[in-house]
Design an enzyme around this catalytic site. Sequence first.
Site, mmCIF file in Angstrom:
data_model
loop_
_atom_site.group_PDB
_atom_site.id
_atom_site.type_symbol
_atom_site.label_atom_id
_atom_site.label_comp_id
_atom_site.label_asym_id
_atom_site.label_seq_id
_atom_site.Cartn_x
_atom_site.Cartn_y
_atom_site.Cartn_z
ATOM 1 N N ARG A 46 -30.701 128.301 37.648
ATOM 2 C CA ARG A 46 -29.362 127.394 37.926
ATOM 3 C C ARG A 46 -29.208 127.309 39.522
ATOM 4 O O ARG A 46 -29.725 127.994 40.185
ATOM 5 C CB ARG A 46 -28.392 127.812 37.005
ATOM 6 C CG ARG A 46 -28.269 129.455 37.183
ATOM 7 C CD ARG A 46 -27.044 130.112 37.289
ATOM 8 N NE ARG A 46 -26.101 129.465 38.386
ATOM 9 C CZ ARG A 46 -26.357 129.843 39.719
ATOM 10 N NH1 ARG A 46 -26.961 130.672 40.061
ATOM 11 N NH2 ARG A 46 -25.601 129.073 40.498
ATOM 12 N N ASP A 234 -22.981 120.391 43.984
ATOM 13 C CA ASP A 234 -24.185 119.855 42.870
ATOM 14 C C ASP A 234 -24.208 118.402 43.379
ATOM 15 O O ASP A 234 -25.458 117.976 43.070
ATOM 16 C CB ASP A 234 -23.614 119.961 41.761
ATOM 17 C CG ASP A 234 -23.641 121.622 41.241
ATOM 18 O OD1 ASP A 234 -22.492 122.291 41.578
ATOM 19 O OD2 ASP A 234 -24.627 122.091 40.634
HETATM 20 O O1 MRU Z 1 -23.951 125.298 36.465
HETATM 21 P P1 MRU Z 1 -24.760 126.043 37.783
HETATM 22 O O2 MRU Z 1 -24.437 127.600 37.644
HETATM 23 O O3 MRU Z 1 -25.939 125.598 37.917
HETATM 24 O O4 MRU Z 1 -23.831 125.495 38.727
HETATM 25 C C1 MRU Z 1 -23.862 125.752 40.392
HETATM 26 C C2 MRU Z 1 -22.686 125.475 41.178
HETATM 27 O O5 MRU Z 1 -21.932 124.686 40.689
HETATM 28 C C3 MRU Z 1 -22.614 126.219 42.301
HETATM 29 O O6 MRU Z 1 -21.038 126.346 42.642
HETATM 30 C C4 MRU Z 1 -23.250 125.846 43.527
HETATM 31 O O7 MRU Z 1 -22.507 126.099 44.722
HETATM 32 C C5 MRU Z 1 -23.843 124.572 43.621
HETATM 33 S S1 MRU Z 1 -25.502 124.962 43.946
HETATM 34 C C6 MRU Z 1 -25.816 125.874 45.346
#
Ligand code: MRU
Length: 342
Positions: A46, A234
């Site tokens: 993830r 994201d």
């Molecule tokens: O749902 P996830 O665990 O894949 O989400 C990841 C995020 O949203 C994090 O906050 C992250 O900052 C983005 S990826 C470095």
Amino acid sequence: MALEAIEWLGNRLRILDQSKLPWEQSFIDLSDYRDVALAITEMKIRGAPVIGIAAAYGIALGAQDITTANKEEFLVKLEQIMQTFAATRPTAVNLFQAINRIKEAAIGDSIPEIKRRVIDEAKQIYQEEIEATRRLSQLGADLIEDGFTILTHCNAGPLATAGYGTALGVIKAAKEQGKRLSVIATETRPLLQGASLTVWELQQADISVTLITDSMAGYFMNQGKINCIIVGADRIAGNGDVANKIGTYTLAVLAKENNIPFYVAAPISTIDLSLSSGAKIPIEERNPEEVTHIHGVPIAPKGIKAANPAFDITPYNYISAIITEEGIIRGPYTEGLRVIVC
Ligand code: MRU
């Protein structure tokens, strides 16, 4: 030595199962592309940049297994594999950027040549992400002053990005510059990436960290205990609106209220200029059981309704700067983002 979130082993992909951290460090070897797609959906792997890398390698694995000698048929099957990855998670744009790059690389006179190009492109995406996180971390470190306490949300370290990390990369780079720092990390309900991953990565990097529940953040800001906030992203829309883990928007509004700088650290692969604003970013809605249960244990009455949007949108006007490998951008973002992407 830091654990690798993802490793290409020629005929299979090794991933660290992040759903088991920090209690168990177990690796899974995946040789079927469908299993890679499932690992993304189930969040064993993830974080926006690493999802893109996993999808690229997953498509490469799938391409190796296509047996037809007919090029047209091969390309149809390759497209189906790419569609499988496109359906895994909707919000992180790195996934779609990686799929598009593989699609563009999948050209050649023969099927073996196309297969080779797909693998080469996946390796290239991986290398570029490592380099991007290293560079943006160095640049972002200049925003951190000696003695700062930094609040971060969710997990944006090496596990989420490959390489150095984004938000955590900036913090690590500032420490390497000799600055004394401490971090406050939110637990990040519902899936607790902060409690299980962020504090673990910071502990390993020997950076002082205090874990808080999400609802404590305003208290610490109001007490004057936070010097700045750094989060990952994201997807960043063309106007600078940022999609990040649910709860980010709340933190950004509180930061503005308390005059605390709010920084977003992300590689260029997270920027989506095709969307004019965050209102157009698709927000993943996950299983409500992630809210009604913690690690499979129910915490609410049976049958209760629950909502589970996995991300939210922070409007650009709450963001003090966006840190990328090509430079630190300040608002208004439309022109700055266009210049570094193009
Ligand atoms: O749902 P996830 O665990 O894949 O989400 C990841 C995020 O949203 C994090 O906050 C992250 O900052 C983005 S990826 C470095």
